[in-house]
Design a protein around this motif. Sequence first.
Motif, short mmCIF file in Angstrom:
data_model
loop_
_atom_site.label_atom_id
_atom_site.label_comp_id
_atom_site.label_asym_id
_atom_site.label_seq_id
_atom_site.Cartn_x
_atom_site.Cartn_y
_atom_site.Cartn_z
N PHE A 149 1.61 8.17 -6.28
CA PHE A 149 0.88 9.44 -6.35
C PHE A 149 1.72 10.60 -5.88
O PHE A 149 1.60 11.71 -6.42
N ASP A 150 2.59 10.39 -4.91
CA ASP A 150 3.51 11.44 -4.47
C ASP A 150 4.37 11.93 -5.63
O ASP A 150 4.76 13.09 -5.69
N ARG A 202 0.83 -1.21 0.00
CA ARG A 202 0.00 0.00 0.00
C ARG A 202 0.87 1.27 0.00
O ARG A 202 0.54 2.25 -0.65
N ALA A 203 1.98 1.23 0.74
CA ALA A 203 2.88 2.38 0.77
C ALA A 203 3.47 2.65 -0.61
O ALA A 203 3.65 3.80 -1.01
N THR A 208 -9.20 8.72 -1.04
CA THR A 208 -8.55 8.11 0.12
C THR A 208 -8.78 6.61 0.16
O THR A 208 -7.99 5.88 0.75
N ALA A 224 1.00 4.60 -2.61
CA ALA A 224 0.99 6.01 -2.18
C ALA A 224 2.17 6.77 -2.78
O ALA A 224 2.04 7.94 -3.19
N ARG A 225 3.33 6.12 -2.88
CA ARG A 225 4.51 6.78 -3.44
C ARG A 225 4.31 7.10 -4.92
O ARG A 225 4.84 8.09 -5.42
N PRO A 285 -5.40 9.74 -7.39
CA PRO A 285 -4.74 10.63 -6.44
C PRO A 285 -5.70 11.40 -5.54
O PRO A 285 -5.34 11.76 -4.43
N HIS A 305 -6.92 3.03 -7.93
CA HIS A 305 -6.44 4.10 -7.05
C HIS A 305 -6.27 5.37 -7.88
O HIS A 305 -5.66 5.35 -8.95
#
Length: 190
Positions: free
Chosen positions: A136-137, A129-130, A161, A133-134, A158, A156
Amino acid sequence: MAIEARAIKAEQFYTVEQFEQMPEFSGGFELIDGKVIAKPMTTIQHGRIARRIINSYYDFDRDEKIGEVVAGDVNVRLANDYAPAPDISFWKAENRPKDGAGAAPRPDLAIEIWSDSDLNTKKKREEARAKLARYFDAGVLLVWAINPDNQTVEIHRPDQTTPEVLDINAELSGENVIPGFKFAINKLFE
């Protein structure tokens, strides 16, 4: 013929530039938060899912006018210490990577095909999951996380949530990243 082995120091952190100079950059490894990590071997099911998506895309955009899709061990630069290798990457035509020896730029769509090793412990699930998230960062526009075990795909975006979860009866859409591209999820698992 001798095979040269390299000892990667577990406590040492690397930049993407350093990683690009290492033999490990040639495939099968990712740079995750400065650490060189072996990417687990894939299963035949994993390879078939990737092939089905890529074949479907090429049937849709044979001349690659909309963009380019690449599977496998292509590391993408998401930060100075972060160069994962998504299972499939897609770049819009205007963002198409140039040929070269380094990590590719961030894709517009990243696709992860999860395996048992990605989900078998709470720690592994958190790491998977992390990684999403990266993406999208770094500016990735869309991520598909395919779970062969329960035959679902998490979409997913951006601005969300919680991912949208699609089951085997639904259809994937390229949305504004690959306009007009559709793929029936049940075809992933045939």
